[in-house]
Structure formats: C-alpha cells, structure tokens
Design a protein around this motif. Structure first.
Motif, short mmCIF file in Angstrom:
data_model
loop_
_atom_site.label_atom_id
_atom_site.label_comp_id
_atom_site.label_asym_id
_atom_site.label_seq_id
_atom_site.Cartn_x
_atom_site.Cartn_y
_atom_site.Cartn_z
N ILE A 288 0.65 -1.19 0.27
CA ILE A 288 0.02 -0.14 0.16
C ILE A 288 0.82 1.75 -0.49
O ILE A 288 0.64 1.89 -0.37
CB ILE A 288 -1.07 -0.16 1.46
CG1 ILE A 288 -2.10 -1.00 1.04
CG2 ILE A 288 -1.96 1.41 1.53
CD1 ILE A 288 -3.05 -1.26 2.29
N CYS A 289 2.01 1.65 0.71
CA CYS A 289 2.15 2.73 1.03
C CYS A 289 3.46 2.71 -0.66
O CYS A 289 4.26 3.92 -0.88
CB CYS A 289 3.73 1.92 2.63
SG CYS A 289 3.13 2.85 3.84
N GLN A 290 3.77 0.89 -0.84
CA GLN A 290 4.63 1.23 -1.94
C GLN A 290 3.55 2.39 -2.84
O GLN A 290 3.35 3.90 -3.99
CB GLN A 290 5.35 0.10 -2.55
CG GLN A 290 5.81 -0.59 -4.20
CD GLN A 290 7.18 0.41 -3.96
OE1 GLN A 290 7.41 0.35 -2.70
NE2 GLN A 290 7.85 0.47 -5.28
N LEU A 291 2.29 1.44 -3.60
CA LEU A 291 1.18 2.14 -4.19
C LEU A 291 1.14 4.07 -3.73
O LEU A 291 0.90 4.62 -5.20
CB LEU A 291 0.29 1.70 -4.31
CG LEU A 291 0.14 0.36 -4.78
CD1 LEU A 291 -1.12 -0.63 -4.60
CD2 LEU A 291 0.51 0.15 -6.36
N LEU A 292 1.49 4.27 -2.46
CA LEU A 292 1.17 6.21 -2.52
C LEU A 292 2.23 6.65 -2.68
O LEU A 292 2.15 7.58 -2.15
CB LEU A 292 0.67 5.68 -1.10
CG LEU A 292 -0.55 5.29 -0.59
CD1 LEU A 292 -1.05 5.26 0.28
CD2 LEU A 292 -1.85 5.51 -1.19
N GLY A 293 3.36 5.96 -3.02
CA GLY A 293 4.73 6.27 -3.31
C GLY A 293 6.13 6.68 -2.24
O GLY A 293 6.35 7.21 -2.31
N LEU A 294 5.70 6.15 -1.92
CA LEU A 294 6.67 6.46 0.00
C LEU A 294 7.63 5.85 -0.99
O LEU A 294 7.24 3.97 -0.67
CB LEU A 294 5.82 5.72 1.25
CG LEU A 294 6.32 5.85 2.16
CD1 LEU A 294 6.74 7.27 2.76
CD2 LEU A 294 6.06 5.77 3.39
N ARG A 295 8.21 5.31 -0.24
CA ARG A 295 9.27 4.70 -0.72
C ARG A 295 10.57 4.35 0.54
O ARG A 295 10.60 5.51 1.66
CB ARG A 295 10.34 5.36 -1.77
CG ARG A 295 9.70 5.08 -3.07
CD ARG A 295 9.74 4.02 -3.13
NE ARG A 295 8.87 4.09 -4.94
CZ ARG A 295 7.68 3.77 -5.19
NH1 ARG A 295 7.35 3.98 -3.44
NH2 ARG A 295 7.02 3.79 -6.02
N PRO A 296 11.68 3.47 0.86
CA PRO A 296 12.37 3.24 2.29
C PRO A 296 12.92 4.10 2.08
O PRO A 296 13.60 4.64 1.25
CB PRO A 296 13.60 1.79 1.44
CG PRO A 296 12.33 1.62 1.10
CD PRO A 296 11.74 2.51 0.06
#
Length: 300
Positions: A288-296
């Motif tokens: 979900i975070c990946q789809l929202l554009g959040l990256r490590p």
C-alpha cells in the motif's frame, strides 16, 4: 495540475509523490513462531520510517507482560518510536501508575490510552475497577499527571457501538483530547465520506487535534465482519472479495489494492498521515505504501 485534478483516465496511482507519514500497529506474539513473524514484519516495515509503531494490549490486560516485552525490545534493538497500548480495564490507578513508570524508565514516551474491551466474564459490559479509572479520558489525565507522555486515543467515525449517540461519542473524544491526548486514531473504516463527515463534525465541536485514519487491509472477510461493530461494510467491497475465502493469495492482493485505493481517496481529500493495522504482516502494508509513492528511507 494537482493530483486531485487528474483526469479519470489517468492511472490510479500515477505520480503519487509519497509525501505521507505512516505508522503501524502490531500485537504481542504468543509463540516463538509468531514472534519470528512479528519481527520479520517490523524489519520489513522499518525502512519506511514510520512516525511510530504501536503494540496492542489484550482485553483486561491479558497481554500485559508480552506487550511490555515487545515494546522494550523495540526500544533496545531498533530506532523506531514505540507506542505502548494501555487500558484501564481490571486495573487500579496504582497498578497503572506502576506500568506507566516502567514504560517511562524503559525509554517509552508514547502511550495509546484506551478504555479497553471488558473480558468475557463481564458479559461485554465495561465496569470500572473500584480503585481505577472511569474511562479513557480519566486515564489520559492520570498518565499526563504522572509523566509527560505523548498520548494517542481512539476515535470512531461511525460511532462506538456502546455510545448513546453520535454527539455523546464526539463529546467523549473531546474529553480525551482536552485531558491531554496529542492525537486520535480511528477505528478502521471503508467509507471516505464517513471519515470526512466525522472530521467536519469534530472541527465544528472545536477539535483541531490530528485524527489519523486507521486502515485495515482485509486479510479475512469473515474476521472483518466480526470486528466491524458499527462500521459499514459496503456492498461493492463484499462483492470484490466474493469467492476468495479459500484463496489467501488472491485475497491478499485484492485487499492491498482496495486499501490503497481508500488511502488514495483520503489523500485526495488532504490526508497525509495514515495508521495501518498490520496484524503482524508486512506485505500488504508495504505494498500500500509503495502504491502511495512512499519509498524506503533507511536500511532496516
């Protein structure tokens, strides 16, 4: 052009900038295998740089020692900010003061203060301990008087099942925040309209404290039904999961996309802080975070 003004034909998650803050909820493990699963999830999600990670507390304090052990390990072995759940069910003020002191001494500065669910022996009806706190607002005040904790409390966009009315429920939230809580975290929901209506009512009642949306990916539709309380489960969501009861792989994929789309719509409404109920599994929350554009941001 803002993200909210993008044409309908644009991909759902195209160019989401990842300018969000996230937090994650875990529960204390019962077995060695569950502990391995928990710490695997923590290790996978830590690089997303959560603002805090919370650890739940069982009904009537039934996981007290395991919660404390998990939170203490988070302090010792990670750079994450742990938030320990603490309830007033079945405990005196002195007992809660002792627990609060132990957390403070262990370096824990964030508490999720809840009234808590009564144990089955009480027939599902909350009865304050004779020498305890009357509810969450009273608990918040007691914790703040003891130490300068950062405190989160619960909020219910679709009304707590035991509340006399929506107004009474909102009044209770305001008492908790007025007692010193720094933010509220909502029960999971599936209707953005319900969440935004709730924010409007909170603002009208003079509440300006942040109210984080609690996001629950559907790991089991039957479980979501049991836990929903007053939460509306829309027909389209039920249809989306039709026939997936015995297909955990496809169900997890559908759940991640459904939750990410809910977050996308909340983002369009201005939300930038999200709290995820992980159930000690990293894959869906990470996706979900990946789809929202959040990256490590860092190595685990």
């Amino acid at each position: 052009m803002t993200f909210a003004e993008r044409p309908v034909s644009a991909p759902l998650f195209e160019d989401l900038p990842g300018d969000i803050s996230v937090s994650f909820e875990f529960f204390p493990p019962k077995t060695e295998k569950m502990e391995e699963q928990l710490w695997d999830a923590i290790t996978q999600l830590a690089p997303l740089d959560p603002s805090f990670v919370s650890v739940t507390y069982g009904a009537g304090g039934s996981t007290r020692e395991r919660t404390h052990s998990t939170v203490s390990r988070l302090v010792r072995e990670t750079s994450l900010v742990p938030a320990a759940h603490l309830t007033c069910v079945g405990a005196s003020k002195d007992e809660i003061a002792e627990i609060a002191d132990q957390y403070w001494e262990a370096g824990v500065r964030h508490i999720v203060a809840l009234r808590g669910d009564p144990p089955p022996a009480q027939g599902g009806v909350f009865t304050p301990h004779p020498e305890g706190y009357s509810g969450a607002a009273d608990l918040v005040a007691g914790l703040k008087a003891r130490h300068d904790f950062d405190i989160s409390v619960a909020a219910y966009p679709e009304i707590h099942p035991e509340a006399a009315s929506a107004d009474a429920d909102l009044d209770n939230l305001k008492r908790k925040l007025d007692a010193g809580a720094n933010r509220a975290i909502t029960q999971f929901f599936f209707s953005t309209d319900a969440y935004f209506r709730f924010l409007d009512k909170a603002l009208a009642a003079g509440i300006a404290t942040p109210i984080l949306p609690g996001i629950m990916p559907v790991t089991s539709f039957a479980a979501i039904r049991r836990m929903s309380g007053n939460t509306e489960i829309p027909g389209w969501l039920e249809k989306m999961f039709e026939g997936l009861d015995e297909r955990p792989g496809p169900r997890a994929l559908v759940a991640a996309v459904a939750a990410a789309d809910l977050c996308r719509r909340l983002y369009q409404g201005g939300v930038r802080d999200f709290h995820f109920y992980t159930l000690n599994r990293a894959e869906q929350a990470y996706a979900i975070c990946q789809l929202l554009g959040l990256r490590p941001k860092a190595e685990a």
